[in-house]
Design a protein around this motif. Structure first.
Motif, short mmCIF file in Angstrom:
data_model
loop_
_atom_site.label_atom_id
_atom_site.label_comp_id
_atom_site.label_asym_id
_atom_site.label_seq_id
_atom_site.Cartn_x
_atom_site.Cartn_y
_atom_site.Cartn_z
N LEU A 104 0.85 -1.21 0.00
CA LEU A 104 0.00 0.00 0.00
C LEU A 104 0.88 1.25 0.00
CD1 LEU A 104 -2.85 -0.93 2.47
CD2 LEU A 104 -3.08 -0.43 0.04
N ILE A 105 1.91 1.15 0.89
CA ILE A 105 2.82 2.30 0.99
C ILE A 105 3.50 2.52 -0.36
CG2 ILE A 105 5.00 3.07 2.00
CD1 ILE A 105 4.00 1.72 4.61
N TYR A 106 3.91 1.34 -0.93
CA TYR A 106 4.59 1.44 -2.22
C TYR A 106 3.68 2.08 -3.26
CZ TYR A 106 7.10 0.19 -6.44
OH TYR A 106 7.72 0.25 -7.65
N LYS A 107 2.39 1.55 -3.20
CA LYS A 107 1.42 2.13 -4.15
C LYS A 107 1.27 3.62 -3.91
CE LYS A 107 -1.65 -1.63 -5.31
NZ LYS A 107 -2.82 -2.31 -4.77
N ASN A 108 1.11 3.95 -2.58
CA ASN A 108 0.99 5.36 -2.21
C ASN A 108 2.20 6.14 -2.68
OD1 ASN A 108 -1.46 5.56 -1.07
ND2 ASN A 108 -0.76 5.34 1.06
N TYR A 109 3.37 5.48 -2.39
CA TYR A 109 4.62 6.13 -2.78
C TYR A 109 4.66 6.34 -4.28
CZ TYR A 109 9.56 6.47 -3.98
OH TYR A 109 10.75 6.85 -4.52
N GLN A 110 4.21 5.24 -4.97
CA GLN A 110 4.18 5.32 -6.43
C GLN A 110 3.26 6.46 -6.86
OE1 GLN A 110 6.77 3.79 -7.68
NE2 GLN A 110 5.65 2.60 -9.24
N GLN A 111 2.06 6.46 -6.21
CA GLN A 111 1.10 7.51 -6.55
C GLN A 111 1.70 8.88 -6.26
OE1 GLN A 111 -2.45 6.63 -4.40
NE2 GLN A 111 -3.27 5.29 -6.02
N LEU A 112 2.33 8.91 -5.03
CA LEU A 112 2.95 10.17 -4.64
C LEU A 112 4.01 10.59 -5.66
CD1 LEU A 112 3.45 10.07 -0.80
CD2 LEU A 112 2.61 12.01 -2.13
N ARG A 113 4.82 9.51 -6.01
CA ARG A 113 5.89 9.77 -6.97
C ARG A 113 5.30 10.30 -8.28
NH1 ARG A 113 11.04 8.12 -8.79
NH2 ARG A 113 10.14 7.18 -10.67
N GLN A 114 4.21 9.54 -8.68
CA GLN A 114 3.57 9.95 -9.93
C GLN A 114 3.01 11.36 -9.81
OE1 GLN A 114 0.76 6.90 -10.86
NE2 GLN A 114 2.27 5.67 -11.96
N ARG A 115 2.39 11.58 -8.60
CA ARG A 115 1.82 12.90 -8.39
C ARG A 115 2.92 13.96 -8.42
NH1 ARG A 115 -1.96 12.82 -3.44
NH2 ARG A 115 -2.75 10.96 -4.44
N LYS A 116 4.04 13.56 -7.72
CA LYS A 116 5.17 14.47 -7.66
C LYS A 116 5.72 14.73 -9.05
CE LYS A 116 8.68 15.55 -4.33
NZ LYS A 116 9.50 15.05 -3.25
N LEU A 117 5.81 13.57 -9.77
CA LEU A 117 6.29 13.67 -11.15
C LEU A 117 5.37 14.57 -11.96
CD1 LEU A 117 7.67 10.22 -12.26
CD2 LEU A 117 8.50 12.44 -13.07
N ALA A 118 4.06 14.27 -11.77
CA ALA A 118 3.06 15.06 -12.50
C ALA A 118 3.19 16.52 -12.10
CB ALA A 118 1.66 14.54 -12.19
N GLN A 119 3.40 16.69 -10.74
CA GLN A 119 3.56 18.06 -10.26
C GLN A 119 4.77 18.71 -10.89
OE1 GLN A 119 3.67 18.12 -6.03
NE2 GLN A 119 1.46 18.46 -5.83
N GLN A 120 5.87 17.89 -10.87
CA GLN A 120 7.10 18.42 -11.45
C GLN A 120 6.88 18.77 -12.91
OE1 GLN A 120 9.98 15.41 -10.61
NE2 GLN A 120 10.76 16.45 -8.77
N GLN A 121 6.19 17.76 -13.58
CA GLN A 121 5.93 18.02 -15.00
C GLN A 121 5.08 19.27 -15.17
OE1 GLN A 121 4.29 14.41 -16.53
NE2 GLN A 121 6.30 13.63 -17.17
N ALA A 122 4.04 19.33 -14.26
CA ALA A 122 3.15 20.50 -14.34
C ALA A 122 3.94 21.78 -14.10
CB ALA A 122 2.04 20.36 -13.32
N GLN A 123 4.87 21.63 -13.07
CA GLN A 123 5.68 22.79 -12.75
C GLN A 123 6.56 23.19 -13.93
OE1 GLN A 123 7.33 22.16 -8.99
NE2 GLN A 123 7.58 24.32 -8.51
N GLN A 124 7.14 22.10 -14.52
CA GLN A 124 8.00 22.36 -15.68
C GLN A 124 7.20 22.98 -16.80
OE1 GLN A 124 9.93 18.69 -16.57
NE2 GLN A 124 11.72 19.13 -15.27
N THR A 125 6.00 22.35 -17.00
CA THR A 125 5.14 22.88 -18.06
C THR A 125 4.79 24.34 -17.76
OG1 THR A 125 4.19 20.69 -18.11
CG2 THR A 125 3.08 22.37 -19.42
N ARG A 126 4.49 24.54 -16.39
CA ARG A 126 4.13 25.90 -16.02
C ARG A 126 5.29 26.87 -16.26
NH1 ARG A 126 2.18 25.34 -10.79
NH2 ARG A 126 4.08 26.21 -9.96
#
Ligand code: ADP
Length: 600
Positions: A181-203
């Motif tokens: 679950l943690i891994y999934k969460n972490y993955q999600q978090l990572r993805q979210r973070k990645l998405a955030q980073q991407q969003a930030q980069q895009t921004r």
């Protein structure tokens, strides 16, 4: 060698605590296998994780001696039966006390003995396929096995050992689930973070893009604004020049429309393109009768046409510069009288500088010419009038001076008398001329004071009494006694002139009547009248006798000793008073001269 209940519970608690304390699965599992081996006092505890095809890997281990280490070994038991797996899937714990004697497949026995296993205890680690429950049930997913080995000798496993390993396996399952679950969460978090980073980069990218665009837009906007300002300035300049153009056109138009000069423009052929209102006023034409018409053929007599055309063509010559002045006698059909126009003409050019027409400004000098004519006539009349007495004087004096006539003789005395009266006449003439000139130019000012009609008439009578006596003419004054404001001396001068004229043109024994009455036309005035019964004045001369040197008969002045200026002077004096003077007459029966003068 059995593990007690409290010990098992302690281990379970330790593992559970580890699970809560740590999120690191390998740390939890390590603590678990270590704890379990210590609890069971066995040689090796491993966690075996299944991959596909029932092969697997020893993921975690705790060994008493390093020679028994199986860590990271990929192990596939070729003899592992489906039935075993089914047991595991159902959550069953298996225990073998002695591998060498156990009733198991030989192949399996060989496999186990290969890893120094004398006894084993195996509990499945199950993960729920769906849901989060870890209760043993059919569709549980067999994640791996928690295995305890005895490597030195066989071992009789106790019920509590089985129970212990089962519970620990359950805890491991929880830890794995949590880790996943943690891994999934972490993955999600990572993805979210990645998405955030991407969003930030895009921004960021967008921002720099926007900033860049903004800069571009700003500079474009500035350029546009400058352009706008320039356009606006150009428009203002344009509007200003348009306004000044309009203003100058308005001035021109108003000048052309109000000037008391004729303004006319023609095209090359002499067709009228513009006339100003004064021209229409003078000629009595309206605009439509003039515009577009040929000037020469429609408005000039055949005698004038040729000269006008020649001048028009002369002005149209490309070499023509400045302006041309000429006078033209024009008889406009609508006004009939001949007018003299002094034209000042210039060439009209197009933008290429080619002559396209003619424009002229004309002055109607008809009146000026008449005045000039009158002046010329006056000078010739005056010089004639002056020359007459001078000739007489010179003639008489010449005869005497050359001793052709002796002064003492009758003829001599007569000549002297002529010379004397002629020089008197000359003096009178010059005086009258000067007086008239002064009156006309307004240099003589009236001295008004209160006067009385009776007094004025008596004083005038006084002056002509001798003349009247000589002519045997009686002068009768009608009773009158009105006081009013006037220049008394000037009115006596007028009355004297009228009385002496009356006397001159009356027969002996006739009577002249002098009267003064109040008169209210147009305002309170006095009406004087001098009535004689002399020869009278023809009706066509009643007006002209008031002009200089104008007489009923050309010999009147000579014969009667007048200057021909008396009535002109009288009219001037009366008009200066604001009154009127006129004559009425029945030719052959006598004349009456009237004049009015305002009472104030
Ligand atoms: P003059 O010195 O010749 O009298 P006036 O100007 O006084 O000059 O008169 C102009 C002319 O008017 C006279 O020459 C005469 O022909 C005519 N006239 C003036 N008064 C009379 C009058 N009472 N009866 C007839 N003719 C007159």
């Amino acid at each position: 060698m059995t593990s007690s209940e409290p010990e098992i519970n302690h281990l379970i608690a330790t593992v559970a605590l580890k699970i809560w304390q740590s999120l690191d699965l390998s740390e939890i599992l390590q603590a678990t296998v270590d704890g379990l081996r210590e609890l069971l006092k066995c040689d090796r505890v491993i966690i075996y994780r299944f991959d596909s095809n029932w092969s697997g890997i020893v993921a975690v281990e705790s060994v008493a001696e390093s020679r028994w280490s199986l860590l990271d070994n990929i192990i596939k038991d070729p003899c592992l039966e489906e039935s075993w797996n089914n047991k595991y899937r159902q959550g069953m714990v298996t225990a073998i006390a002695d591998i060498s004697t156990a009733t198991i497949d030989e192949c399996h026995r060989d496999f186990l003995q290969n890893f120094d296993i004398k006894a084993n205890l195996v509990a499945p680690i199950l993960q729920p396929m769906k849901g989060e429950r870890v209760e043993p049930q059919e569709d549980n997913n067999l994640w791996g096995l928690l295995i305890a080995h005895h490597c030195q000798q066989p071992r009789q496993w106790q019920e509590s050992d089985l129970n212990c390993i089962k519970q620990i396996a359950n805890q491991v399952a929880i830890a794995i689930l949590q880790a996943e679950l943690i891994y999934k969460n972490y993955q999600q978090l990572r993805q979210r973070k990645l998405a955030q980073q991407q969003a930030q980069q895009t921004r960021k990218f967008l921002q720099t893009l926007i900033e860049h665009r903004t800069e571009e837009l700003q500079s474009a906007y500035q350029r546009l604004q400058q352009e706008l300002i320039r356009t606006e300035q150009t428009q203002i300049a344009l509007r200003n020049s348009e306004a000044s153009l309009r203003e100058s056109e308005r001035r021109w138009r108003s000048l052309l429309e109000n000037v008391r000069l004729l303004v006319i423009s023609w095209d090359r052929e002499g067709k009228i393109e513009y006339v100003n209102p004064f021209l229409l006023e003078l000629t009595n034409y309206n605009l439509t009768e003039v515009i577009g018409k040929n000037w020469f053929t429609n408005f000039l007599s055949s005698g004038e046409q040729e000269q006008a055309k020649a001048i028009h063509n002369q002005i149209l010559q490309p070499s023509f510069s400045s302006s041309l002045y000429y006078q033209q006698k024009v008889t406009f059909p609508t006004s009939e009288t001949e007018r003299t126009i002094a034209w000042n003409c210039t060439q009209l050019r197009n933008t290429q500088g080619e002559p396209i027409g003619v424009t002229c400004i004309g002055e109607d000098i008809t009146e000026q010419q008449e005045i000039q004519k009158k002046k010329d006539e006056f000078i010739s009349v005056v010089s004639h009038e002056l020359r007459t007495p001078l000739t007489a004087i010179r003639g008489a004096l010449a005869l005497l001076a050359e001793n052709k006539v002796a002064p003492q003789t009758e003829e001599g005395k007569h000549l002297l008398q002529i010379a004397n009266s002629s020089s008197e006449h000359l003096v009178k003439l010059v005086n009258d001329l000067l007086e008239l000139e002064h009156l006309e130019s307004g240099t003589i000012e009236l001295v008004k004071a209160e006067v009385n009609t009776k007094e004025l008439m008596l004083r005038a009578l006084d002056r002509v009494q001798i003349l009247a006596n000589k002519a045997k003419v009686e002068i009768e004054i009608v009773e009158s006694d009105i006081n009013f404001q006037a220049d008394g001396d000037r009115l006596i001068q007028v009355l004297t002139n009228l009385l002496s004229n009356g006397i001159k043109f009356s027969e002996p024994n006739s009577t002249i009547t002098l009267s003064a009455v109040a008169y209210n036309k147009p305002s309170p005035s006095i009406l004087f009248a001098v009535q004689d019964h002399g020869r009278g004045i023809p009706s066509d001369k009643l007006e002209s006798i008031f002009e200089r040197f104008n007489q009923v008969d050309a010999s009147d002045s000579k014969r009667k000793g007048g200057t021909g200026l008396g009535l002109a002077i009288s009219r001037n004096i009366i008009e200066q008073h604001g009154g009127k003077i006129w004559a009425e007459s029945v030719y052959g029966e006598g004349s009456t001269f009237y004049f009015t003068t305002p009472t104030k």
